[in-house]
Write a protein that holds these residues in place. Structure first.
Motif, short mmCIF file in Angstrom:
data_model
loop_
_atom_site.label_atom_id
_atom_site.label_comp_id
_atom_site.label_asym_id
_atom_site.label_seq_id
_atom_site.Cartn_x
_atom_site.Cartn_y
_atom_site.Cartn_z
N TYR A 1 10.01 4.43 -23.94
CA TYR A 1 9.36 3.47 -24.62
C TYR A 1 9.73 2.16 -24.50
O TYR A 1 8.92 0.90 -24.44
CB TYR A 1 8.87 3.90 -26.20
CG TYR A 1 8.28 5.26 -26.22
CD1 TYR A 1 7.44 5.83 -25.27
CD2 TYR A 1 8.83 6.20 -27.06
CE1 TYR A 1 6.80 6.91 -25.34
CE2 TYR A 1 8.30 7.50 -27.26
CZ TYR A 1 7.39 7.92 -26.32
OH TYR A 1 6.69 9.10 -26.27
N ASP A 2 10.89 1.79 -25.23
CA ASP A 2 11.59 0.61 -25.35
C ASP A 2 13.10 0.40 -25.59
O ASP A 2 13.64 1.54 -25.52
CB ASP A 2 11.06 -0.52 -26.27
CG ASP A 2 11.25 -0.12 -27.64
OD1 ASP A 2 12.24 0.60 -28.01
OD2 ASP A 2 10.70 -1.12 -28.61
N GLY B 1 5.61 -8.81 -27.71
CA GLY B 1 6.30 -7.54 -27.91
C GLY B 1 6.15 -6.25 -27.40
O GLY B 1 6.85 -5.36 -27.65
N GLY B 2 5.23 -6.15 -26.20
CA GLY B 2 5.00 -5.01 -25.63
C GLY B 2 3.96 -5.14 -24.55
O GLY B 2 2.79 -5.94 -24.87
N PRO B 3 3.65 -4.23 -23.98
CA PRO B 3 4.64 -3.10 -23.50
C PRO B 3 5.95 -3.78 -22.82
O PRO B 3 5.91 -4.76 -21.96
CB PRO B 3 4.06 -2.32 -22.51
CG PRO B 3 2.51 -3.23 -21.89
CD PRO B 3 2.44 -4.23 -23.10
N TYR B 4 6.89 -3.25 -23.33
CA TYR B 4 8.23 -3.35 -22.77
C TYR B 4 8.74 -2.15 -22.12
O TYR B 4 8.01 -1.22 -21.74
CB TYR B 4 9.15 -4.01 -23.58
CG TYR B 4 9.18 -5.33 -24.42
CD1 TYR B 4 8.05 -6.07 -23.96
CD2 TYR B 4 9.78 -5.74 -25.12
CE1 TYR B 4 7.76 -7.48 -24.30
CE2 TYR B 4 9.33 -7.05 -25.87
CZ TYR B 4 8.63 -7.94 -25.43
OH TYR B 4 8.42 -9.14 -25.74
N GLN C 1 6.68 4.31 -19.67
CA GLN C 1 6.24 3.05 -19.74
C GLN C 1 6.42 2.83 -17.83
O GLN C 1 6.88 1.92 -17.60
CB GLN C 1 7.22 2.10 -20.24
CG GLN C 1 7.55 2.23 -21.78
CD GLN C 1 6.11 1.74 -22.32
OE1 GLN C 1 5.44 2.63 -22.96
NE2 GLN C 1 5.90 0.32 -22.62
N CYS D 1 5.74 -0.43 -16.27
CA CYS D 1 6.78 -1.49 -16.76
C CYS D 1 8.13 -1.32 -15.72
O CYS D 1 8.73 -2.19 -15.23
CB CYS D 1 7.10 -1.51 -18.16
SG CYS D 1 5.61 -1.62 -19.07
#
Lengths: 438, 472
Positions: free
Chosen positions: A131-132, A269-272, A327, A330
């Motif tokens: 996710y991050d 702040g996202g998506p990262y 992700q 990304c």
């Protein structure tokens, strides 16, 4: 009202007739008692009107002319080629590549991503993303956990927001969290590490560079940790890895990190992108999707999702994690970024960040009343302690279209410089600081 | 051929300006010995390489995608357009003056509350499974706050998605698996036997993974609640009841939604998704931090007293949230309801058209249905996998295979509402052709698909001798 349904009234009645039904409501027969009376949602709008409304909404956010704020999200140049390729609909509108025969493109991109991350981090294997950056470090720590040990040591140099995520993730697992303080240089204190590194510790985690921009003696920490027999995880800024010692040189078992600097917009702040790489030893404990290379029945090079025995759809409650959607898009963006920037470009970004940050730090510290908090070597962020109140600095910057650094306390700011900040805007910032300081 | 094999020493497509300050050199003791071996290509080579790869991918824009439980509906282009607005894309998560972004999130929370019948939402979870994990942590925190410490078990029906038991396990719960009835519904007797003083929650997907709405839901809720447990809604299958039936009205205490399924945001080849979690008032205090609230001075972030903490570094997959809200605002109340109904119509229509394949979904289905090829396999040797591969040659993405686990040789179809009657007719025709071919000439399936860049890959080899990164 707009809708994306192709059905004409005739289609609907023809289809209902096929089912021996006379109205759509009959499809819900027997469910009437469950149906809601009213759903308090406005009526639909035309695409044109929604377009306009979202435009207006976006204008309620302030756009700054120059950004000196990092603290976990970094403003880097995104090559036009990256945006262009990433927006290809075949990539964007596909599901997870469960059907390898029609997903070779996506699978190969992930394979290239894993390879690039492995090379950048100096690790043997990498997964397809999590996710991050914070959840990636949580996954790394859980991966290193052992049955007979229950303590993890976290450097105070890890982003406090990440530490909060780690607490959330680790709390159900009966894992004790202890911290290693920073020394006067702003580096993780080796003495404190030595003292706390007992037989109950299964993992030590640091951030490289740390939240305050300081470059850690990751190799020395790693050596100590290895000698003690526990695992070592690094949360790394991927741009810094173009220059700094990689995970292997630092005796790391796992390198996790936030991939946002690799071509992703700030996007509130996202998506990262969480990335996670490890030594071969942990290959079968890694979480999430992994792509492997194989052959088809004609011997043609092929890619597939592999080692799926780790995953939730096979192992259910015994899986190493519940992650399913990751992700991926990304990770695609990061792959495109690293391909376009290339070996030279990655080094160039990193060294521009370093050079420009040092220029700004030098110029700021020339002003009376401003000094560096830590003596240690830094990457592209640094803490300035000032006599002038931080709120006044931030306000003065804002009036001039500059997004100032991150407020750490009433007299400390964490400044961030990237290749996006040119000398002219740094000189302008210094001028403003001089004036507020007066 | 990988991008690494196309590299030529010295090439780069780096578009940066020259550094306009003096170069600073970091002490060599910090530096790596060798530069990471990243690609060295010119811009056009990169463009062609990845354009070629994009042609070896299959998205909703390429064709029919009846992948069950994944709700692969059309991803509207307007969503993409507004998500790219500079005022959304170029704002820093820690900057000030972001009222537009916070307002957007607040409106989305309200819409999701309205759609699900919940009282509060967090938009932080990055995916469905992340939402499940979040909700399980909240359930744990809730029981702990009441000093009800022996509740360490979560009940999961065997028709559930694998993420359910895995998420509950991550939150420290023991899993109690209960069998389902043949139509995937909760076996009431088994549920009664399973609940007790140690029950923390029941995780339920309704409509279930066979596409059936479990009409015992009120009784199920009573049983779980009377035992002191909570009822959790897996939102993977919300699409057919979106705007029509609200989980919150049928006894559920918490839900997660998949914005990348129900609310039309693209799946990106595996993510990013978004898995917001909603709950009833009495659980609101346990939601992750930070949350958004409206004050006289506008929107602000805050942390509630009993919050389970942070699930991610920032506030979730923001760009995905923009797209989902854009979809909701465009469709509006009636549009959402109509979409739900047409998704059910399409599923039932397709099922009728291919009724020569025995369906495990009895009566009318909701948005999806499951057929079993067990009989066909026994007769011809053509398995669900073979059949699915054959569908690829007809230009469509296969349905979900071998799920739910309770059906042998399962194929799970979810056509979604954005597919036209002609598309369904053509799919039905193709499936009929394949079915007849299976009866006539089953050996033809062994080489399928024939129209793709590769034939079936050797997955055993991939797992036995893993080659996970390109050789240097």
């Amino acid at each position: 009202m707009f809708n994306y349904i192709p059905h004409t009234e005739k289609d609907i009645s023809d289809m209902l007739a096929e089912l021996n039904l006379s109205s759509l409501e009959e499809l819900y027969s027997g469910l009437r008692s469950f149906q809601a009376q009213d759903i308090p949602i406005p009526e639909g709008k035309s695409q044109q009107l929604v377009d306009k409304e979202f435009n207006n909404l976006s204008k309620e956010n302030k756009l700054y002319n120059s950004i000196f704020l990092g603290a976990g999200a970094y403003n880097h140049y995104i090559p036009a080629a990256v945006k262009s390729l990433a927006s290809r609909q075949e990539f964007l509108t596909a599901y997870t590549p469960y059907q390898p025969e029609i997903s070779q493109g996506i699978l190969q991109v992930i394979f290239e991503f894993q390879s690039m991350i492995a090379r950048l981090t100096g690790m043997d294997v990498a997964n397809a993303s999590v996710y991050d950056g914070s959840t990636a470090l949580a996954d790394a720590i859980l991966m290193l956990s052992e049955r007979k040990k229950n303590k993890v040591l976290l450097s105070r140099g890890i982003d406090p927001k990440t530490i909060e995520v780690l607490k959330t993730y680790l709390s159900p697992q009966n894992i004790e969290i202890d911290f290693i303080d920073l020394n006067l240089s702003g580096q993780t204190c080796l003495k404190s590490l030595n003292k706390k590194l007992d037989e109950n510790v299964f993992a030590v985690a640091i951030s490289q560079p740390n939240f305050y921009g300081i470059i850690e003696r990751a190799d020395q920490i790693g050596e100590k940790v290895k000698q003690s027999g526990s695992g070592f995880a690094i949360k790394a800024n991927p741009i810094s890895l173009a220059l700094l010692k990689d995970g292997r040189e630092c005796f790391a078992d796992a390198v996790a990190g936030e991939g946002q600097p690799l071509g992703m917009s700030l996007s509130f702040g996202g998506p990262y992108l969480g990335f996670l790489a490890s030594t071969k030893k942990y290959m079968r404990k890694l979480v999430g999707r992994i792509v492997g290379k194989t052959e088809d029945i004609n011997g043609k090079e092929s890619y597939v999702l592999t080692l799926q025995a780790r995953e939730q759809h096979i192992r259910r409650e015994k899986a190493s994690s519940s992650i399913c959607s990751n992700q991926a898009h990304c990770a695609l963006t990061a792959t495109l970024y690293m391909a376009v920037m290339g070996e030279k470009g990655m080094k160039e970004v990193a060294s521009q960040c370093v050079s420009k940050a040092h220029y700004l730090a030098k110029e700021i510290t020339k002003i009376d009343g401003y000094e560096l908090k830590y003596k240690g070597e830094f990457f592209n962020e640094f803490v300035i302690k000032s006599k002038t109140k931080v709120d006044d600095i931030i306000k003065a910057c804002k009036q001039n279209g500059i997004l100032a650094g991150y407020k750490l306390s009433e007299d400390e700011i964490l400044w961030c410089v990237t290749e996006m900040n040119d000398k002219k805007e740094m000189d302008f910032l210094v001028q403003i600081l001089k004036e507020v300081g007066r | 051929m990988t991008i690494f094999e196309k590299s030529v020493e010295g090439r780069t497509a780096c578009p940066l300006s020259h550094c306009d300050v003096k170069e600073y050199k970091i002490s060599s003791s910090f530096l790596r010995e060798n530069a990471p071996k990243l690609p060295q290509v010119d811009e056009l080579t990169a463009i062609r390489h990845y354009t070629e790869l994009s042609k070896k991918a299959f998205g909703v824009d390429d064709g029919f995608y009846p992948l069950g439980s994944c709700t692969m509906k059309y991803n509207p282009k307007l969503n993409e357009k507004v998500a790219q607005l500079e005022g959304f894309m170029n704002i820093h998560p820690l900057q000030d003056e972001v009222q537009g972004a916070m307002k957007l999130m607040n409106i989305l929370e309200k819409r999701l509350c309205a759609i699900t019948g919940m009282d509060a939402f967090t938009l932080q979870p990055a995916a469905g499974a992340h939402g499940e994990f979040t909700a399980m942590l909240m359930i744990r925190a809730y029981h702990t706050s009441r000093n009800d410490l022996q509740r360490d078990k979560v009940i999961v029906p065997d028709s559930a998605h694998g993420t359910n038991p895995a998420s509950a396990n991550m939150a420290g719960f023991e899993i109690v698996n209960i069998p389902s009835t043949p139509d995937g519904c909760v076996d009431m007797e088994k549920l009664k036997e399973a609940v007790g003083e140690d029950t923390a929650a029941l995780m339920l997907t309704n409509p279930n993974t066979l596409g059936i709405f479990d009409k015992n839901i009120a009784e199920i809720a009573d049983i779980v609640h009377q035992a002191g447990g909570l009822l959790y809604y897996d939102g993977a299958n919300l699409n057919p009841i979106m705007g029509i039936i609200r989980p919150g009205d049928t006894g559920f205490d918490l839900v997660h939604l998949n914005l990348h399924k129900t609310f039309s945001t693209p799946h990106g080849g595996g993510g990013p998704g978004s898995g917001p979690v909603g709950c009833k008032k009495f659980l609101e205090d346990f939601l992750p931090a930070p949350r958004i609230r409206e004050t006289e001075d506008g929107f602000e972030f805050f942390k509630s007293e009993n919050s389970i903490g942070r699930m991610m570094t920032f506030y979730g997959n923001f760009a995905v949230l923009i797209k989902a809200l854009c979809y909701i605002e465009t469709l509006g109340r009636e549009g959402l309801r109509k979409s739900a109904k047409i998704s059910v119509l399409n599923a039932n229509y397709l099922r009728k058209k291919i009724e020569f394949l025995p369906s495990y979904t009895k009566g009318l289905c909701m948005h999806e249905f499951v057929v079993s090829l067990e009989e066909l396999k026994d007769k011809t040797g053509v398995a669900a996998m073979d059949f699915a591969k054959g569908m690829i040659d007809y230009g469509m993405h296969p349905p979900t295979m071998y799920f739910p686990l309770i059906v042998k040789e399962a194929l799970m179809f979810e056509p979604t509402e954005t597919e036209s009657k002609e598309t369904l007719d053509r799919a039905a025709w193709a499936i009929k052709e394949l079915y007849e071919l299976a009866l006539r000439s089953p050996e033809d399936f062994h080489n399928m698909p024939l129209s793709t860049p590769i034939t079936r890959p050797d997955e055993v080899k991939a797992a036995r001798t893993p080659e996970l990164i390109a050789e240097e």
